[in-house]
Design an enzyme around this catalytic site. Structure first.
Site, PDB file in Angstrom:
ATOM      1  N   CYS A   1       0.803  -1.237   0.000  1.00 50.10           N
ATOM      2  CA  CYS A   1       0.000   0.000   0.000  1.00 50.10           C
ATOM      3  C   CYS A   1       0.833   1.284   0.000  1.00 50.10           C
ATOM      4  CB  CYS A   1      -1.022  -0.002   1.128  1.00 50.10           C
ATOM      5  SG  CYS A   1      -0.466  -0.606   2.712  1.00 50.10           S
TER       6      CYS A   1
ATOM      7  N   ARG B   1       7.735 -11.009   5.350  1.00 50.97           N
ATOM      8  CA  ARG B   1       7.536 -10.955   6.799  1.00 50.97           C
ATOM      9  C   ARG B   1       8.501 -11.951   7.438  1.00 50.97           C
ATOM     10  NH1 ARG B   1       1.996  -9.442   6.758  1.00 50.97           N
ATOM     11  NH2 ARG B   1       1.844  -8.006   4.992  1.00 50.97           N
TER      12      ARG B   1
ATOM     13  N   GLN C   1       0.807 -11.122  -2.850  1.00 50.00           N
ATOM     14  CA  GLN C   1      -0.579 -10.733  -2.597  1.00 50.00           C
ATOM     15  C   GLN C   1      -1.250 -10.308  -3.902  1.00 50.00           C
ATOM     16  OE1 GLN C   1       0.152  -7.607   0.346  1.00 50.00           O
ATOM     17  NE2 GLN C   1      -0.824  -8.873   1.894  1.00 50.00           N
TER      18      GLN C   1
ATOM     19  N   ASP D   1      -3.024  -7.917  -4.670  1.00 52.62           N
ATOM     20  CA  ASP D   1      -3.313  -6.690  -3.942  1.00 52.62           C
ATOM     21  C   ASP D   1      -3.876  -5.601  -4.852  1.00 52.62           C
ATOM     22  OD1 ASP D   1      -3.421  -5.376  -1.563  1.00 52.62           O
ATOM     23  OD2 ASP D   1      -1.259  -5.243  -1.265  1.00 52.62           O
TER      24      ASP D   1
ATOM     25  N   HIS E   1      -5.470  -1.265  -4.458  1.00 54.27           N
ATOM     26  CA  HIS E   1      -5.872  -0.140  -3.611  1.00 54.27           C
ATOM     27  C   HIS E   1      -6.713   0.822  -4.431  1.00 54.27           C
ATOM     28  CE1 HIS E   1      -2.400  -1.896  -1.552  1.00 54.27           C
ATOM     29  NE2 HIS E   1      -3.070  -1.564  -0.464  1.00 54.27           N
TER      30      HIS E   1
ATOM     31  N   LYS F   1     -11.988  -3.755   8.740  1.00 53.00           N
ATOM     32  CA  LYS F   1     -11.923  -4.607   7.563  1.00 53.00           C
ATOM     33  C   LYS F   1     -12.975  -5.706   7.620  1.00 53.00           C
ATOM     34  CE  LYS F   1      -8.300  -7.519   9.611  1.00 53.00           C
ATOM     35  NZ  LYS F   1      -7.066  -8.285   9.338  1.00 53.00           N
TER      36      LYS F   1
ATOM     37  N   HIS G   1      -8.361  -1.027   0.717  1.00 50.82           N
ATOM     38  CA  HIS G   1      -7.363  -2.063   0.449  1.00 50.82           C
ATOM     39  C   HIS G   1      -8.131  -3.362   0.222  1.00 50.82           C
ATOM     40  CE1 HIS G   1      -4.215   0.362   2.838  1.00 50.82           C
ATOM     41  NE2 HIS G   1      -5.365   0.933   3.149  1.00 50.82           N
TER      42      HIS G   1
END
Length: 729
Positions: free
Chosen positions: A400, A429, A447, A449, A451, A535, A583
């Site tokens: 993000c 991570r 991900q 992902d 946004h 979320k 997100h």
């Protein structure tokens, strides 16, 4: 006078102090014998708990029939397991021993490590302790006395925890059964005999004291227990079923992925067949993204620390990130020192340790201001100021902040919004080694992902569209058993950014959207929010009963705010306005999702997703030429096809295809060659008979286009995981 209110509406009065057990005895000898524990005004208590001499109390007794009783018995069994290990292995240092959704574990440090070969001896000793019928006795002690007792017992982990983790507690409790004494909140069953014979040690793993890889290494002994041995037997059978479909085993058998220690723990190597599954899912999602107005972007795998400081990912989740990459040789040392100074508590340094680290940093070229007489925060600030004068990078923990910088790369108008940026981005991570698990818990993952940057009045429609997309993706994979968890802020939590008013607004908007949709089993769970906003998580139950948090959609007013990235767009009034961020990741982590998918289908993937969709089998060498023509035609039509033209018998070829879980096999012989047909063999239904090749191809293509899921490999329900419960200090 004490008045006790019972669940059936009856009341009993007592003119003197009584324990929960004495209340049960007053009700009847049957209840007194069956009771495991009690709830007093909704709080679980031991049967030995004494009630106040006057007033009112609502009392409910827990027996083996109550779900709450099983967790209490399992926690007592954890103490018995620790006692058995200590009898067999003197000098054991105890850490923590909580229950989980599946059973319990105990972390301990032994002079000589134990293995699964020791399990029969430990279980036999546990059985002896159960037979001894030792009472669980609660001991409450002031902090100083508790520390003295743990020192006398030579339990140094407990001594440390009393002085640090329980530093604010004035009084703590212990439980004793026989010679065994342990620091514990409780609650426990009356005696060891209450546990019965339905317990089993399951496995052993590595752990660290308080989960810190820098601290002492421990052994974690996993076990489970049931009141009924038949339930234990059924549970163990379910575990064996789960092991058969373990994605780590199936991934190796079917050549889907690999993990090699030369590459690194928690880092996935996608083998060609596994890569096909991943690419197919990505291609499917890319079509959906284009249809829904998303724009593809790419961002680097590293970024400057300052970027993540602005977003809040650093230092909020520092403990789960890889170490900072510094251009200056002393950078990492100074960074670690700043972290220790600010963390304080158990991580505090002695003056001598700090002086040694500063001396080492100076050897590496540190030349910043440092006053050892200043406060810890002032010293940390001075060192941090020096660190900011040099370039520092992080392996990307989230996409993000990078997408935000793309949004900020040019002025934006309300006419452009919503701006939807999508990326299959790899993030990193640093999970503890003991927590890594195949593809479902890794250190590097991709991900799906995206946004969305939108105006406030676009939030509801955009959030709803994200939820609908996630539902559609799950449906296409036969994952219909899921619930939606609304992760809200914990009002008492400290990890969140932004004010309460902003959070209340975001949570109300999110709930309103979810209420307007047909979503299954929606629940609100405080404390499950992201640090920047509430979320909606899709928690999927796989075919053997385990829950996985996969897709997520998050609403964010904080990262665009003035105190973070100060995002803007020019509104209709020609004035600057603040956009809202959403997100979203329908799959979440590609690694975790496909790991779950492997187990969900037991590697028998639906046709549209299978690495090899069709295999051509020849009856004999006489039909090989035609078989190769059929194979070429299948590939030309876009099917993932292979051929088995070996000289082995047809039955052996079919068995091999079945074992490799090929969805369809097309058998060709001389008659098929002459008539332009193929004999279709379905993995699920078997022999479907002869079909013209064009017709067979058309049916396969239709099944792929519809993304049909014809079969999910059903299995017995078993809960193998779960968080540790709060029955340990």
């Amino acid at each position: 006078m004490l008045t006790v209110k019972l669940p059936d509406g009856n009341q009993k009065t007592f003119d003197q102090p009584v324990t929960c057990l004495e209340i049960a005895e007053a009700i009847g000898p049957g209840l007194a014998k069956a009771a495991i524990a009690a709830e007093v005004d909704g709080v679980a208590r031991d049967l030995s708990h004494q009630l106040a001499a006057e007033g009112e109390a609502a009392v409910r007794f827990l027996t083996k029939r109550d779900d709450e009783a099983l967790a209490i018995m399992r926690h007592s069994c954890a103490h018995v397991m620790a006692q058995a290990v200590m009898r067999l292995h003197p000098g054991v240092q105890l850490a923590f021993g909580p229950t989980t959704g599946a059973g319990f574990y105990y972390d301990m440090r032994l002079k000589e490590p134990i293995s699964e070969d020791d399990f029969p001896k430990i279980e036999a000793e546990m059985a002896r302790i159960v037979k001894e019928n030792l009472a669980f006795e609660r001991l409450e002690k002031p902090k100083a006395d508790a520390i003295a007792l743990c020192e006398e017992l030579e339990q140094q982990f407990k001594v440390e925890h009393l002085g640090t983790g329980l530093g604010d507690e004035e009084e703590v409790s212990f439980y004793r059964q026989g010679e065994f004494i342990d620091l514990c909140r409780g609650v426990h069953v009356p005696t060891t005999a209450s546990i019965g014979k339905g317990f089993k040690l399951l496995s052993i793993a590595g752990a660290y004291w308080k989960g810190d890889a820098k601290r002492e290494q421990l052994q974690r002994l996993y076990a489970t227990a049931f009141f009924d041995k038949k339930e234990l037997k059924a549970h163990l059978a379910q575990i064996e079923e789960a092991k058969k479909r373990d994605h780590r085993t199936l991934g190796r058998q079917h050549e889907l992925f690999a993990i090699d220690q030369k590459v690194g723990s928690g880092l996935i190597l996608w083998l060609p067949k596994g890569a096909v599954i991943r690419q197919t899912l990505e291609d499917y999602l890319k079509v959906e993204l284009r249809r829904r107005g998303y724009e593809a972007v790419y961002t680097p795998n590293v970024g400057r620390v300052e970027l993540y400081e602005t977003s809040g990912h650093f230092p909020y989740y520092r403990e789960s990130q890889f170490p900072v990459l510094c251009e200056h040789e002393a950078g990492q040392l100074i960074d670690a020192l700043v972290d220790r100074l600010r963390e304080g508590g158990e991580a505090s340094l002695t003056d001598q340790e700090e002086a040694q680290l500063i001396a080492a940093a100076k050897t590496l070229g540190f030349d910043g201001d440092y006053d050892p007489a200043a406060s810890a925060e002032e010293r940390a600030a001075a060192l941090d100021h020096w660190a900011h004068q040099h370039e520092r990078y992080l392996l990307k923990p989230m996409n993000c902040p990078h997408h935000i910088m793309i949004y900020q790369s040019k002025p934006r108008s309300y006419r452009e919004l919503p701006v939807r940026l999508a990326e299959f981005g790899t993030v990193y991570r640093y999970e503890q080694s003991g927590e890594l698990s195949g593809m479902t818990r890794v250190r590097g993952f991709c991900q799906d992902d995206a946004h969305i940057f939108c105006t406030p009045d676009q939030v509801a429609d955009e959030f709803r569209a994200c939820l609908e997309m996630t539902q559609g993706v799950l449906q296409s994979l036969g994952m219909d058993n899921y619930r939606v968890r609304l992760g809200f802020r914990d009002p008492d939590g400290t990890k969140y950014v932004g004010g309460a008013e902003v959070w209340d607004k975001a949570e109300a908007e999110l709930k309103a959207v979810c209420d307007s949709m047909d979503l299954p089993d929606v629940s609100i769970e405080p404390g499950e929010a992201a640090f920047y906003g509430p979320k909606a998580d899709f928690v999927v139950t796989d075919c053997i009963g385990r829950e996985w948090q996969l897709g997520t959609v998050q609403l964010d007013y904080n990262l665009p705010s003035e105190s973070r990235f100060a995002l803007e767009y020019t509104g209709r009034d020609n004035q600057p306005h603040r956009p809202v961020m959403i997100h979203r990741a329908p799959l979440g982590s590609m690694e975790r999702f496909i790991g779950v998918l492997i187990e969900h289908f037991a590697a028998a993937f639906p046709l549209w997703l299978a690495p090899e969709q069709v295999r051509v089998l020849t009856v004999s060498e006489k039909s090989e030429e035609y078989g190769r023509e059929v194979l070429a035609r299948l590939k030309a039509e876009g099917l993932r096809a292979e051929g088995d033209f070996k000289g082995s018998k047809l039955g052996a070829k079919i068995r091999e295809g079945q074992l490799e879980l090929i969805p369809y096999m097309l058998v060709v012989g001389e008659k098929d060659r002459d008539e332009g047909t193929v004999t279709v063999r379905d993995r699920i239904e078997g022999d479907l008979g002869a079909s013209p090749l064009d017709e067979a191809i058309a049916k396969l293509q239709a099944e792929i286009a519809d993304k049909t899921v014809r079969q999910v490999a059903e299995g017995a329900t078993v809960d193998l995981g779960g968080k540790a419960e709060a029955n340990e200090y």
